[in-house]
Motif scaffolding. Sequence first.
Motif, mmCIF file in Angstrom:
data_model
loop_
_atom_site.group_PDB
_atom_site.id
_atom_site.type_symbol
_atom_site.label_atom_id
_atom_site.label_comp_id
_atom_site.label_asym_id
_atom_site.label_seq_id
_atom_site.Cartn_x
_atom_site.Cartn_y
_atom_site.Cartn_z
ATOM 1 N N GLY A 91 0.810 -1.220 0.000
ATOM 2 C CA GLY A 91 0.000 0.000 0.000
ATOM 3 C C GLY A 91 0.838 1.263 0.000
ATOM 4 O O GLY A 91 0.553 2.214 -0.740
ATOM 5 N N ILE A 92 1.893 1.281 0.798
ATOM 6 C CA ILE A 92 2.766 2.461 0.828
ATOM 7 C C ILE A 92 3.531 2.596 -0.488
ATOM 8 O O ILE A 92 3.670 3.706 -1.023
ATOM 9 N N ALA A 93 4.001 1.484 -1.036
ATOM 10 C CA ALA A 93 4.696 1.538 -2.332
ATOM 11 C C ALA A 93 3.764 2.080 -3.413
ATOM 12 O O ALA A 93 4.154 2.950 -4.209
ATOM 13 N N LEU A 94 2.526 1.587 -3.445
ATOM 14 C CA LEU A 94 1.565 2.070 -4.434
ATOM 15 C C LEU A 94 1.230 3.538 -4.187
ATOM 16 O O LEU A 94 1.121 4.322 -5.139
ATOM 17 N N ALA A 95 1.083 3.922 -2.932
ATOM 18 C CA ALA A 95 0.792 5.322 -2.617
ATOM 19 C C ALA A 95 1.914 6.237 -3.106
ATOM 20 O O ALA A 95 1.642 7.326 -3.637
ATOM 21 N N LEU A 96 3.149 5.811 -2.959
ATOM 22 C CA LEU A 96 4.278 6.609 -3.454
ATOM 23 C C LEU A 96 4.234 6.732 -4.979
ATOM 24 O O LEU A 96 4.442 7.821 -5.527
ATOM 25 N N MET A 97 3.949 5.625 -5.651
ATOM 26 C CA MET A 97 3.860 5.662 -7.115
ATOM 27 C C MET A 97 2.715 6.572 -7.572
ATOM 28 O O MET A 97 2.855 7.317 -8.542
ATOM 29 N N LEU A 98 1.588 6.508 -6.874
ATOM 30 C CA LEU A 98 0.449 7.355 -7.226
ATOM 31 C C LEU A 98 0.771 8.824 -7.009
ATOM 32 O O LEU A 98 0.380 9.687 -7.813
ATOM 33 N N THR A 99 1.480 9.124 -5.938
ATOM 34 C CA THR A 99 1.853 10.506 -5.655
ATOM 35 C C THR A 99 2.774 11.058 -6.740
ATOM 36 O O THR A 99 2.577 12.176 -7.226
ATOM 37 N N ILE B 85 -3.811 11.230 -6.177
ATOM 38 C CA ILE B 85 -3.346 11.698 -4.868
ATOM 39 C C ILE B 85 -4.343 11.317 -3.779
ATOM 40 O O ILE B 85 -3.956 10.879 -2.689
ATOM 41 N N ALA B 86 -5.636 11.424 -4.066
ATOM 42 C CA ALA B 86 -6.654 11.002 -3.093
ATOM 43 C C ALA B 86 -6.547 9.497 -2.834
ATOM 44 O O ALA B 86 -6.690 9.048 -1.686
ATOM 45 N N GLY C 196 -11.109 2.247 -5.618
ATOM 46 C CA GLY C 196 -11.034 3.411 -6.502
ATOM 47 C C GLY C 196 -9.800 3.389 -7.385
ATOM 48 O O GLY C 196 -9.883 3.660 -8.592
ATOM 49 N N VAL C 197 -8.655 3.062 -6.818
ATOM 50 C CA VAL C 197 -7.413 2.997 -7.600
ATOM 51 C C VAL C 197 -7.491 1.877 -8.633
ATOM 52 O O VAL C 197 -7.055 2.037 -9.777
ATOM 53 N N THR C 198 -8.078 0.756 -8.244
ATOM 54 C CA THR C 198 -8.248 -0.354 -9.193
ATOM 55 C C THR C 198 -9.109 0.085 -10.374
ATOM 56 O O THR C 198 -8.753 -0.149 -11.539
ATOM 57 N N LEU C 199 -10.219 0.739 -10.094
ATOM 58 C CA LEU C 199 -11.095 1.210 -11.176
ATOM 59 C C LEU C 199 -10.400 2.250 -12.049
ATOM 60 O O LEU C 199 -10.565 2.257 -13.274
ATOM 61 N N TYR C 200 -9.629 3.124 -11.426
ATOM 62 C CA TYR C 200 -8.872 4.132 -12.170
ATOM 63 C C TYR C 200 -7.958 3.452 -13.193
ATOM 64 O O TYR C 200 -7.919 3.835 -14.363
ATOM 65 N N PHE C 201 -7.237 2.426 -12.740
ATOM 66 C CA PHE C 201 -6.289 1.771 -13.645
ATOM 67 C C PHE C 201 -6.952 0.783 -14.598
ATOM 68 O O PHE C 201 -6.390 0.491 -15.656
ATOM 69 N N VAL C 202 -8.141 0.303 -14.283
ATOM 70 C CA VAL C 202 -8.912 -0.444 -15.285
ATOM 71 C C VAL C 202 -9.216 0.501 -16.453
ATOM 72 O O VAL C 202 -9.066 0.131 -17.622
ATOM 73 N N GLY C 203 -9.597 1.721 -16.120
ATOM 74 C CA GLY C 203 -9.843 2.726 -17.158
ATOM 75 C C GLY C 203 -8.588 3.057 -17.943
ATOM 76 O O GLY C 203 -8.629 3.200 -19.172
ATOM 77 N N ALA C 204 -7.460 3.171 -17.255
ATOM 78 C CA ALA C 204 -6.201 3.487 -17.935
ATOM 79 C C ALA C 204 -5.789 2.361 -18.882
ATOM 80 O O ALA C 204 -5.420 2.617 -20.038
#
Length: 116
Positions: free
Chosen positions: A9-17, A52-53, A74-82
Amino acid sequence: MFIAYVIVGIALALMLTVSGRTKLARDERIVEGITGLGVPLGWFPFLAASEIAGAIGLVVGIWWAPIGIAAAIGVTLYFVGAVGAHLRKGDIKGLPPAAVLLLAAVATLALRAASA
């Protein structure tokens, strides 16, 4: 499972930021890649805010599981769209980063749900 969630989770949060910051800064490579998919430049602030959210939600989710689960969804859905946008345009070159982040989001969701 909880420790694995914290790490992933922290690794993904850093990548998202970082990803959100590049969108806000309108990094030339990112702008070319995303506008090439048909995404208007005006969507960049919304996309960056979403990432960021999601990052904030994943970190808060360490202490409050429902927020972590919601953020991971939410992040999963975001990247399904991407991933869908890259596939729709046949952009095989730009697909791997979005696919890796999608897999990381799914893993984060599974780990947080399992440790809730």
